[in-house]
Design an enzyme around this catalytic site. Structure first.
Site, PDB file in Angstrom:
ATOM      1  CG  ASP A 158      -2.185  -1.009   1.094  1.00 55.93           C
ATOM      2  OD1 ASP A 158      -2.147  -1.739   0.213  1.00 55.93           O
ATOM      3  OD2 ASP A 158      -2.268  -1.256   2.329  1.00 55.93           O
ATOM      4  CE  LYS A 159       0.520   8.440  -1.906  1.00 58.29           C
ATOM      5  NZ  LYS A 159      -0.183   9.486  -2.723  1.00 58.29           N
TER       6      LYS A 159
END
Length: 433
Positions: A158-159
């Site tokens: 995930d970012k």
């Protein structure tokens, strides 16, 4: 692949299959190395015997091996069969700025002939999307060096999740690693800070996950009816009173946002994860509001033998939060990575049914054999059924799973460090055991 050599008499070309193409289909080889040659042309060459592998006739679906010699018709035949109006499918190498190149190469914490492992910083997306212009995938041209092919992502983070990210350097390695991740032989260890303290210090969360309606797939939720199976093991490393806990997480499935959804579902959202924990996911007292989820370690078999086992350093905000809460980083690395995982409920039920079936067969054989009549014991009641065998129905150890969040484990977390004496911490949510 070595450069093609032409036979001066016939014009046929010869190519030596490279190590990177070992095991792929012949039609796939053409897509990689002769992209202007259509599948129809390759099939025609195969039917007419013009396509040869080590001198033998070949078909587009044949698998090829490193070191084999391919014989291909001359370029003129290739051009005659090609559509002159069709543009060439050649990807130009992206020229990156000095800052982008420095960022990409600075993330590398492991490098060999088949793979990189990057330590992805929080805030950098793995792949591009709407309004996402800078991402790891867009920086991989800086890591191509002298290789023919561009490095390839084989999984993602995930970012706002930091840590170890595996990147394949060759197509063969990408296929190998993809199989490792899909077959669940690759092991990933995450560290997280969570709100409050789970009452069970070593548990397995089994909750199905699906996309939450109305969010466009941007958010996931627990869906017992239609969700995909998801399993996460967690272990409490240390606790800060009842305020927060430092936990190790191991995902045994790869669902989107799995760790974040599972921890929020049992009442212990990851610190800084407002998406799934809301306002309760943020701690006071100067603790950073950034996500405290880090891919600490990755262990996976290597295509050339042996394994890759790499640990990624914590980002600054996570390391500072550990110090502020009085946690020692060494304690997390001291936990042993179990190579075997606990069986799923479905596996346990299947084993119980198989055991019950074998017990019934054995007892049936004991009661009667072909042509043998059992002698009745005095006082025995005719037709009385015998009992025994494993139970698989409701109420048994291997019965159907209960609805609602499930956390399996045996050790309650005491006050102080795990295993210490004291009263158990707060429960981790409804349905825990």
């Amino acid at each position: 692949m070595t450069a093609g050599k032409s036979d001066s008499d016939t014009g046929f070309r010869e190519f030596n299959v490279g190590f990177d193409d070992d095991g792929i289909r012949l039609d796939r080889w053409f897509k990689r190395h002769l992209p202007d040659t259509s599948y129809t042309t390759v099939a025609m060459w195969a039917r007419t015997g013009q396509l040869r592998v080590d001198g033998a006739r070949a078909t587009p679906g044949d698998r090829i091996a490193a070191g084999q010699m391919l014989r291909v018709p001359p370029p003129e035949a290739d051009k005659a069969a090609a559509d002159p109006d069709k543009p060439k499918r050649v990807r130009e190498r992206v020229i990156l700025s000095d800052e982008e190149t420095e960022l990409a190469q600075g993330m590398v914490i492991h490098k060999d002939f088949q793979a990189f492992v990057l330590n992805k910083p929080p805030g950098l997306a793995t792949q591009g999307g709407t309004k996402t212009t800078q991402h790891v995938d867009g920086l991989l041209d800086a890591l191509q060096y002298d290789n023919e092919g561009r490095p390839k992502l084989v999984h993602r983070l995930d970012k706002d999740t930091s840590g170890a990210l595996l990147v394949a350097r060759t197509s063969r390695a990408a296929a190998f690693f993809a199989k490792a991740f899909s077959g669940r032989t690759a092991r990933k260890v995450y560290w997280a800070l969570v709100v409050d303290v789970p009452s069970i210090e070593d548990g397995m969360i089994e909750l199905p996950i699906a996309k939450q309606p109305g969010t466009g797939g941007e958010k996931m939720h627990i869906d017992e009816a239609e969700g995909a199976p998801a399993r996460t093991r967690y272990r409490v490393i240390e606790r800060a009173g009842n305020r927060a806990a430092w936990v190790e997480l191991q995902p045994f499935t790869g669902r989107t946002h799995q760790l974040r959804v599972h921890m929020a579902a049992i009442g212990h959202p990851i610190v800084g994860d407002g998406k799934y924990g809301g306002a309760a996911a943020f701690l006071t007292g100067g603790i950073s509001r950034k996500m405290h989820l880090h891919a600490r370690r990755i262990k996976v078999d290597h295509p050339d033998g042996g394994s890759i086992d790499v640990t990624a350093e914590l980002p600054t905000h996570f390391a500072e939060s550990l110090k502020q809460l009085g946690f020692e980083e060494k304690l997390g690395d001291d936990l042993v990575l179990d190579e075997k995982t606990a069986p799923t409920r479905e596996q346990m039920k299947s084993r119980a049914k198989a055991h019950a079936k074998s017990v019934r067969k054995e007892r049936k054989g004991e009661r009667r054999g072909r042509g043998v009549v059992e002698e009745k014991k005095p006082g025995a009641k005719p037709g009385a059924p015998k009992t025994g065998g494993a139970r698989t129905g409701a109420g048994s150890k291997f019965g159907a799973p209960r609805s609602g969040p499930r956390v399996e484990g045996a050790k309650p977390a005491g006050r102080g460090r795990p295993g210490g004496a004291g009263k158990p911490g707060p429960r981790s949510g409804p349905g825990t055991r």
